[in-house]
Scaffold this motif. Structure first.
Motif, short mmCIF file in Angstrom:
data_model
loop_
_atom_site.label_atom_id
_atom_site.label_comp_id
_atom_site.label_asym_id
_atom_site.label_seq_id
_atom_site.Cartn_x
_atom_site.Cartn_y
_atom_site.Cartn_z
N GLU A 26 47.06 22.83 96.25
CA GLU A 26 46.27 22.71 97.48
C GLU A 26 46.77 21.55 98.33
OE1 GLU A 26 41.56 22.95 98.58
OE2 GLU A 26 42.13 21.74 96.85
N TYR A 27 47.08 20.44 97.69
CA TYR A 27 47.58 19.26 98.40
C TYR A 27 48.93 19.55 99.05
CZ TYR A 27 49.51 14.56 99.05
OH TYR A 27 50.09 13.44 99.58
N LEU A 28 49.84 20.19 98.31
CA LEU A 28 51.15 20.50 98.87
C LEU A 28 51.03 21.45 100.06
CD1 LEU A 28 53.30 20.95 95.64
CD2 LEU A 28 53.38 19.04 97.24
N ALA A 35 56.14 21.90 104.91
CA ALA A 35 57.53 22.12 105.30
C ALA A 35 58.49 22.20 104.12
CB ALA A 35 57.98 21.01 106.25
N ILE A 36 58.06 21.75 102.95
CA ILE A 36 58.96 21.79 101.80
C ILE A 36 59.04 23.20 101.23
CG2 ILE A 36 58.42 19.39 101.24
CD1 ILE A 36 56.89 20.53 98.78
N ARG A 37 60.06 23.42 100.44
CA ARG A 37 60.22 24.71 99.75
C ARG A 37 59.58 24.58 98.37
NH1 ARG A 37 66.21 25.41 99.06
NH2 ARG A 37 65.90 23.24 98.41
N TRP A 38 58.45 25.23 98.18
CA TRP A 38 57.74 25.06 96.92
C TRP A 38 57.19 26.38 96.42
CZ3 TRP A 38 52.25 25.29 96.00
CH2 TRP A 38 51.50 25.64 97.12
N LEU A 89 47.55 33.58 89.90
CA LEU A 89 48.28 32.76 90.86
C LEU A 89 47.97 33.20 92.28
CD1 LEU A 89 51.74 32.54 89.07
CD2 LEU A 89 50.27 30.59 89.59
N ALA A 90 47.94 34.50 92.51
CA ALA A 90 47.64 35.02 93.84
C ALA A 90 46.21 34.67 94.25
CB ALA A 90 47.84 36.53 93.87
N GLU A 91 45.30 34.72 93.30
CA GLU A 91 43.91 34.38 93.58
C GLU A 91 43.79 32.91 93.99
OE1 GLU A 91 39.58 34.22 91.23
OE2 GLU A 91 41.35 35.06 90.25
N VAL A 92 44.46 32.02 93.25
CA VAL A 92 44.42 30.60 93.58
C VAL A 92 45.11 30.34 94.91
CG1 VAL A 92 45.23 28.31 92.89
CG2 VAL A 92 44.22 29.83 91.19
N ARG A 93 46.24 30.98 95.14
CA ARG A 93 46.95 30.83 96.42
C ARG A 93 46.02 31.13 97.59
NH1 ARG A 93 50.79 35.56 97.23
NH2 ARG A 93 48.73 36.47 97.56
N ASP A 94 45.29 32.22 97.49
CA ASP A 94 44.39 32.59 98.58
C ASP A 94 43.19 31.64 98.66
OD1 ASP A 94 46.10 34.70 99.01
OD2 ASP A 94 44.86 36.17 97.94
N LEU A 95 42.70 31.21 97.49
CA LEU A 95 41.54 30.32 97.45
C LEU A 95 41.82 28.98 98.12
CD1 LEU A 95 38.64 29.89 96.27
CD2 LEU A 95 39.74 28.92 94.25
N ILE A 96 43.04 28.46 97.94
CA ILE A 96 43.36 27.13 98.49
C ILE A 96 43.90 27.21 99.91
CG2 ILE A 96 43.81 26.20 96.18
CD1 ILE A 96 46.81 26.38 96.77
N ALA A 109 46.78 28.57 100.88
CA ALA A 109 48.24 28.50 100.99
C ALA A 109 48.75 29.75 101.70
CB ALA A 109 48.86 28.39 99.60
N PRO A 110 49.90 29.67 102.33
CA PRO A 110 50.45 30.85 103.02
C PRO A 110 50.58 32.04 102.07
CG PRO A 110 51.67 28.89 103.62
CD PRO A 110 50.76 28.48 102.52
#
Length: 389
Positions: free
Chosen positions: A23-25, A31-34, A44-51, A53-54
């Motif tokens: 979430e912090y990143l 702009a970083i590649r992460w 992972l997809a659930e957390v990505r959407d929750l925080i 993230a793109p």
């Protein structure tokens, strides 16, 4: 290092602390590649959407029980941030993969027996491959390791000599220790039951400095009144791991603080009867052993954001003058601040510290990143380093 697909990968991104790192990143370093890595693509997809993230944030499948998946992960990135502990259960396969690939690695480990093994087994191979393996990049032990380093740098610049005895004292703290810390302690005790020599490693402040025996150190295990600080002091739960890391840093810095360096940590509780009573309450607190937080759980966002800590480092210079440094941080130390610290440590290795300055090996934070990490933490992570006098 050849060009890699990612600058940094967060391994364990579906766990409580790993999610905070991701979430912090996403919020502060878009702009970083992460990438986010873990065992389940769906989670992972659930957390990505929750925080927030793109939606195109890369998701990598990796599991400590599948060495090939860790090899593939390590080969794709410049640095790995791992929050998957206890490390003595799940950590070594990822270290092995990073060492083989020459990939930088940071963790939140506070498990001295496992760290002892990692130093012994992987320091030489990491030196050969160029991988920088940096242990203990959270509340244990960044504020303490870099706090001592910051004080010693100032003392040397001012007087030409380091301070031979430093007291690390927590002045204020609001927040919780992580469930991972409690789980790691439990696993260490289980292992100690099978390997009695581990008890000696836990007691020895120099157990992470192979081949070196330093001077006797204060135990910090009892409530005491410190006349020079005009305060009662209580044992500090993180002292055991922090002191070991500080002594390893001293050794890796060529004994910059001196081979006779003495260091201990305690919790300041103030003068008078009230200070004594508070110190005894801390000393008798059994919550970490009797009712520890569970891994994967943690404080609310409000609790994380309203937490804080303030630690001082003090001693007498060669001229007999007291010099004091401090490290303070916003947010809960065990989660809110720790997630930012480990993220910045990974980014510091990836972007700020070249391999001529810091070649491969198993490190602590001060010799690996030093002033570069202090600069990052102050700019991005809510920490403040100060020389108070």
């Amino acid at each position: 290092m050849a060009e890699r697909e990612f600058d940094i990968v967060v391994y364990g991104a579906t766990g409580f602390t790993g999610r905070l790192v991701a979430e912090y990143l996403a919020a502060e370093h878009a702009a970083i590649r992460w990438a986010m890595a873990g065992r389940s693509e769906a989670k992972l997809a659930e957390v990505r959407d929750l925080i927030g993230a793109p939606s195109d944030t890369p998701l990598l499948l990796a599991d400590s029980s599948d060495p090939a998946s860790l090899d593939a992960l390590a080969a794709k990135t410049r640095a790995v941030v791992t929050t998957v502990g206890p490390y003595q259960l799940y950590g070594e396969p990822l270290v092995k993969a990073c060492v083989a690939a020459g990939t930088d690695y940071v963790d939140l480990c506070g498990e001295p027996a496992w760290m002892h093994d990692i130093i012994r087994t992987y320091d030489a191979p990491a030196r050969a491959s160029g991988a920088r393996i940096v242990l203990s990049c959270g509340f244990d032990s960044i504020p303490f390791d870099l706090g001592v380093y910051h004080l010693q740098q100032a003392a040397i610049a001012s007087t030409g000599a380091p301070i031979t005895q430093v007291k690390g004292r927590v002045r204020k703290m609001k927040g919780t220790f992580s469930g991972g810390t409690a789980a790691s302690f439990a696993e260490t005790m289980k292992r100690a039951g099978k390997q009695p020599e581990i008890i000696g490693w836990l007691k020895d402040p120099f157990s992470l400095v192979p081949g070196f025996e330093g001077p006797k150190q204060p135990s910090g295990s009892k409530v005491v009144f410190e006349a020079d600080l005009d305060s009662w002091s209580a044992p500090f739960i993180m002292a055991s791991i922090n002191t070991k890391n500080v002594h390893r840093s001293n050794a890796l810095l060529g004994h910059l603080y001196g081979e006779d360096f003495v260091y201990d940590e305690m919790f300041l509780t103030g003068p008078g009867e009230q200070g004594e009573s508070f110190a005894k309450m801390i000393a008798n607190d059994k919550s970490m052993s009797e009712n520890p937080p569970k891994p994967g759980e943690g404080p609310s966002k409000e609790e994380r954001e309203t937490g804080f800590y303030d630690v001082m480092f003090t001693g007498l210079t060669k001229d007999g003058e007291r010099m004091t440094a401090s490290v303070s941080g916003t947010r809960d130390p065990g989660y809110g601040s720790t997630s930012r610290m480990i993220a910045e440590a990974g980014l510091c290795l990836a972007f700020d510290v070249d391999r001529d300055t810091t070649p491969g090996g198993v490190y602590t934070t001060a010799p690996a990143m030093g002033d570069a990490l202090i600069k990052r933490l102050q700019k991005h992570a809510g920490l403040r380093f100060a020389i108070e006098g």
